[in-house]
Design a protein around this motif. Structure first.
Motif, PDB file in Angstrom:
ATOM      1  N   THR A  36       0.802  -1.229  -0.025  1.00 31.54           N
ATOM      2  CA  THR A  36      -0.022   0.062  -0.163  1.00 31.54           C
ATOM      3  C   THR A  36       0.819   1.091   0.163  1.00 31.54           C
ATOM      4  O   THR A  36       0.460   2.431  -0.304  1.00 31.54           O
ATOM      5  CB  THR A  36      -0.984   0.062   1.201  1.00 31.54           C
ATOM      6  N   VAL A  37       2.174   1.057   0.543  1.00 29.67           N
ATOM      7  CA  VAL A  37       2.886   2.157   0.704  1.00 29.67           C
ATOM      8  C   VAL A  37       3.234   3.161  -0.614  1.00 29.67           C
ATOM      9  O   VAL A  37       3.118   4.194  -0.699  1.00 29.67           O
ATOM     10  CB  VAL A  37       4.473   1.753   0.890  1.00 29.67           C
ATOM     11  N   GLU A  38       3.356   2.530  -1.821  1.00 31.92           N
ATOM     12  CA  GLU A  38       3.392   2.960  -2.892  1.00 31.92           C
ATOM     13  C   GLU A  38       2.048   3.825  -3.434  1.00 31.92           C
ATOM     14  O   GLU A  38       2.162   4.821  -4.436  1.00 31.92           O
ATOM     15  CB  GLU A  38       3.710   2.224  -4.189  1.00 31.92           C
ATOM     16  N   GLY A  39       1.044   3.761  -2.932  1.00 35.15           N
ATOM     17  CA  GLY A  39      -0.368   4.610  -2.938  1.00 35.15           C
ATOM     18  C   GLY A  39      -0.571   5.449  -1.902  1.00 35.15           C
ATOM     19  O   GLY A  39      -0.849   6.623  -2.156  1.00 35.15           O
ATOM     20  N   SER A  40      -0.271   5.159  -0.591  1.00 33.73           N
ATOM     21  CA  SER A  40      -0.205   5.891   0.337  1.00 33.73           C
ATOM     22  C   SER A  40       0.544   7.284   0.446  1.00 33.73           C
ATOM     23  O   SER A  40       0.424   8.255   1.176  1.00 33.73           O
ATOM     24  CB  SER A  40      -0.210   5.160   1.819  1.00 33.73           C
ATOM     25  N   PHE A  41       1.693   7.038   0.021  1.00 35.95           N
ATOM     26  CA  PHE A  41       2.850   7.952   0.011  1.00 35.95           C
ATOM     27  C   PHE A  41       2.427   9.095  -0.825  1.00 35.95           C
ATOM     28  O   PHE A  41       2.405  10.577  -0.335  1.00 35.95           O
ATOM     29  CB  PHE A  41       4.269   7.512  -0.618  1.00 35.95           C
ATOM     30  N   PRO A  42       2.131   9.148  -2.191  1.00 36.69           N
ATOM     31  CA  PRO A  42       1.436  10.160  -2.981  1.00 36.69           C
ATOM     32  C   PRO A  42      -0.007  10.636  -2.607  1.00 36.69           C
ATOM     33  O   PRO A  42      -0.254  11.711  -2.880  1.00 36.69           O
ATOM     34  CB  PRO A  42       1.463   9.635  -4.337  1.00 36.69           C
ATOM     35  N   LEU A  43      -0.640   9.581  -1.772  1.00 35.31           N
ATOM     36  CA  LEU A  43      -1.822  10.116  -1.062  1.00 35.31           C
ATOM     37  C   LEU A  43      -1.642  11.090  -0.194  1.00 35.31           C
ATOM     38  O   LEU A  43      -2.213  12.165  -0.058  1.00 35.31           O
ATOM     39  CB  LEU A  43      -2.634   8.858  -0.410  1.00 35.31           C
ATOM     40  N   GLY A  44      -0.740  10.888   0.587  1.00 37.48           N
ATOM     41  CA  GLY A  44      -0.185  12.120   1.620  1.00 37.48           C
ATOM     42  C   GLY A  44       0.174  13.289   0.870  1.00 37.48           C
ATOM     43  O   GLY A  44      -0.516  14.366   1.394  1.00 37.48           O
ATOM     44  N   CYS A  70      -3.793   6.828   7.195  1.00 37.57           N
ATOM     45  CA  CYS A  70      -4.401   5.782   8.120  1.00 37.57           C
ATOM     46  C   CYS A  70      -5.671   5.275   7.531  1.00 37.57           C
ATOM     47  O   CYS A  70      -5.865   3.998   7.549  1.00 37.57           O
ATOM     48  CB  CYS A  70      -5.027   6.546   9.381  1.00 37.57           C
ATOM     49  N   ILE A  71      -6.461   5.935   6.780  1.00 34.41           N
ATOM     50  CA  ILE A  71      -7.672   5.214   6.184  1.00 34.41           C
ATOM     51  C   ILE A  71      -7.124   4.064   4.897  1.00 34.41           C
ATOM     52  O   ILE A  71      -7.784   3.231   4.889  1.00 34.41           O
ATOM     53  CB  ILE A  71      -8.487   6.464   5.464  1.00 34.41           C
ATOM     54  N   ALA A  72      -5.875   4.466   4.120  1.00 30.71           N
ATOM     55  CA  ALA A  72      -5.660   3.945   3.382  1.00 30.71           C
ATOM     56  C   ALA A  72      -5.185   2.281   3.932  1.00 30.71           C
ATOM     57  O   ALA A  72      -5.633   1.328   3.513  1.00 30.71           O
ATOM     58  CB  ALA A  72      -4.575   4.284   2.497  1.00 30.71           C
ATOM     59  N   GLY A  73      -4.405   2.419   5.149  1.00 26.55           N
ATOM     60  CA  GLY A  73      -4.167   1.232   5.781  1.00 26.55           C
ATOM     61  C   GLY A  73      -5.247   0.392   6.347  1.00 26.55           C
ATOM     62  O   GLY A  73      -5.206  -0.695   6.344  1.00 26.55           O
ATOM     63  N   ILE A  74      -6.344   1.286   6.809  1.00 31.40           N
ATOM     64  CA  ILE A  74      -7.396   0.421   7.324  1.00 31.40           C
ATOM     65  C   ILE A  74      -7.954  -0.121   6.340  1.00 31.40           C
ATOM     66  O   ILE A  74      -8.483  -1.486   6.568  1.00 31.40           O
ATOM     67  CB  ILE A  74      -8.377   1.558   7.946  1.00 31.40           C
ATOM     68  N   ILE A  75      -8.151   0.169   5.090  1.00 30.39           N
ATOM     69  CA  ILE A  75      -8.781  -0.571   3.803  1.00 30.39           C
ATOM     70  C   ILE A  75      -7.976  -1.624   3.608  1.00 30.39           C
ATOM     71  O   ILE A  75      -8.616  -3.127   3.314  1.00 30.39           O
ATOM     72  CB  ILE A  75      -8.779   0.445   2.562  1.00 30.39           C
ATOM     73  N   ILE A  79      -9.369  -5.504   3.764  1.00 27.72           N
ATOM     74  CA  ILE A  79      -9.476  -6.416   2.764  1.00 27.72           C
ATOM     75  C   ILE A  79      -8.810  -7.812   2.975  1.00 27.72           C
ATOM     76  O   ILE A  79      -9.177  -9.021   2.781  1.00 27.72           O
ATOM     77  CB  ILE A  79      -8.726  -5.853   1.732  1.00 27.72           C
ATOM     78  N   ASN A  80      -7.640  -7.720   3.893  1.00 20.38           N
ATOM     79  CA  ASN A  80      -7.037  -8.739   4.253  1.00 20.38           C
ATOM     80  C   ASN A  80      -7.501  -9.740   5.401  1.00 20.38           C
ATOM     81  O   ASN A  80      -7.669 -10.852   5.274  1.00 20.38           O
ATOM     82  CB  ASN A  80      -5.509  -8.394   4.848  1.00 20.38           C
ATOM     83  N   THR A  81      -8.030  -9.084   6.259  1.00 18.40           N
ATOM     84  CA  THR A  81      -8.614  -9.711   7.471  1.00 18.40           C
ATOM     85  C   THR A  81     -10.069 -10.240   7.352  1.00 18.40           C
ATOM     86  O   THR A  81     -10.565 -11.349   7.757  1.00 18.40           O
ATOM     87  CB  THR A  81      -8.497  -8.873   8.784  1.00 18.40           C
ATOM     88  N   LYS A  82     -11.082  -9.360   6.896  1.00 12.24           N
ATOM     89  CA  LYS A  82     -12.296  -9.487   6.842  1.00 12.24           C
ATOM     90  C   LYS A  82     -12.569 -10.413   5.565  1.00 12.24           C
ATOM     91  O   LYS A  82     -13.786 -10.992   5.356  1.00 12.24           O
ATOM     92  CB  LYS A  82     -12.964  -8.298   6.861  1.00 12.24           C
ATOM     93  N   GLY A  91      -2.701  -5.440  -0.359  1.00  6.13           N
ATOM     94  CA  GLY A  91      -1.767  -4.268  -0.433  1.00  6.13           C
ATOM     95  C   GLY A  91      -1.769  -3.692  -1.974  1.00  6.13           C
ATOM     96  O   GLY A  91      -1.857  -2.602  -2.276  1.00  6.13           O
ATOM     97  N   ILE A  92      -1.753  -4.611  -3.091  1.00  6.89           N
ATOM     98  CA  ILE A  92      -1.686  -4.395  -4.476  1.00  6.89           C
ATOM     99  C   ILE A  92      -2.794  -3.723  -4.879  1.00  6.89           C
ATOM    100  O   ILE A  92      -3.009  -2.729  -5.494  1.00  6.89           O
ATOM    101  CB  ILE A  92      -1.259  -5.567  -5.220  1.00  6.89           C
TER     102      ILE A  92
END
Length: 307
Positions: A36-44, A70-75, A79-82, A91-92
């Motif tokens: 997710t890092v490659e999306g949350s970095f430009p998101l910030g 934080c919202i991106a990480g929650i999503i 997706i992973n846990t639920k 993450g992809i």
């Protein structure tokens, strides 16, 4: 290396240090391969830039960037846990979705910030010399965040995050929901990554839709280099090592450019740095074994001569 280049390298290393800390939380503490890092970095960066251009206070805009991460990480966590989708694929999926979301937030592929008030320009008004304002600003922000993360990871909730990464089955037997803890850890990590993106955008004076490409490799390289420099599992020293790793990585890139490498070659340089950092323990072990074998061989020759 000139003084200005060294200063710029230190400033970038500190700004990307928060990215490295976010990657450290997911890969080392949660044991979660989060792309997710490659999306949350430009998101910030996008959230901070749009907020600043709209007249929002830069400090508040930076906080909004943290919340967006934080919202991106929650999503990703949901997706992973639920939905029981593998962490790597989760993450992809989030990263891919964030490309379109970031474009929607920005409205265009690039937002300039050169004439806008940023955290750096505000701190310059306090009388800090222009040549040192970015460095001092990043030192204050990064080490303040580092102290908060260190404190959090020693709290009861932080210990639950660490235990979940070590053994999620054990933490579940203690009455703690590992899914909730994992989602919270991913939220914190991507919040740090987005915070780094917002600082980098304000530092370089623009936000670009493609600025997240390769961020996961940069974060991993910083974490691995930091672990080689400071070999300890204690959280305060580990997070310090991550920040030092980010600075060393930037220094290595600057040296590569000084040696004549083209900017297009930097991905290869990054890959080589990661390989060397990962392979350093194995290389050291091989060298020790070779030295020991040579010592035994020399001892055998000496015994033969004595006889």
């Amino acid at each position: 290396m000139s003084f200005n280049l060294l200063m710029g390298t230190l400033e970038q290393g500190l700004a990307y240090g928060l990215l490295a800390m976010g990657v450290y939380v997911t890969f080392r503490i949660l044991d979660f391969p989060d792309l997710t890092v490659e999306g949350s970095f430009p998101l910030g960066a996008a959230v901070a830039a749009v907020s600043i251009v709209s007249g929002v206070n830069p400090f508040l805009a930076t906080f909004f960037a943290f919340l967006a991460g934080c919202i991106a990480g929650i999503i990703t966590g949901i997706i992973n846990t639920k939905l029981n989708i593998a962490g790597l694929l989760a993450g992809i999926l989030t990263m891919t979705s964030l490309y379109s979301i970031n474009l929607r937030i920005m409205g265009k592929s690039n937002i300039p910030l050169l004439r806008e008030r940023t955290i750096i320009s505000i701190l310059r008004d306090f009388g800090i010399p222009a040549g040192y304002v970015a460095l001092i600003s990043f030192i204050i922000i990064v080490f303040l965040i580092k102290g908060l993360i260190d404190y959090f990871l020693y709290t009861e909730l932080g210990m639950a995050v660490r235990a979940t990464g070590d053994n999620s089955v054990m933490i579940e037997t203690l009455g703690v929901n590992p899914d909730t803890i994992k989602i919270m850890g991913l939220a914190l990590a991507n919040g740090l990554v987005a915070l780094s993106g917002s600082l980098v955008a304000q530092y370089q004076g623009f936000t670009d839709i493609g600025m997240g490409i390769g961020m996961i490799v940069i974060g991993l390289a910083s974490v691995i280099i930091g672990e080689v420099v400071i070999r300890t599992s204690k959280i305060p020293f580990a997070t310090l090592g991550v920040i030092l790793g980010s600075i060393i990585y930037r220094l290595a890139i600057a040296v590569a450019l000084q040696l004549g490498f083209a900017p297009t070659d930097l991905k290869v340089v990054t890959a080589v740095l990661v390989v060397l950092a990962l392979g350093a323990p194995s290389l050291r072990k091989i060298m020790i074994q070779d030295e020991f074998a040579e010592y035994l061989l020399e001892g055998g020759r000496h015994d033969a001569k004595t006889k």
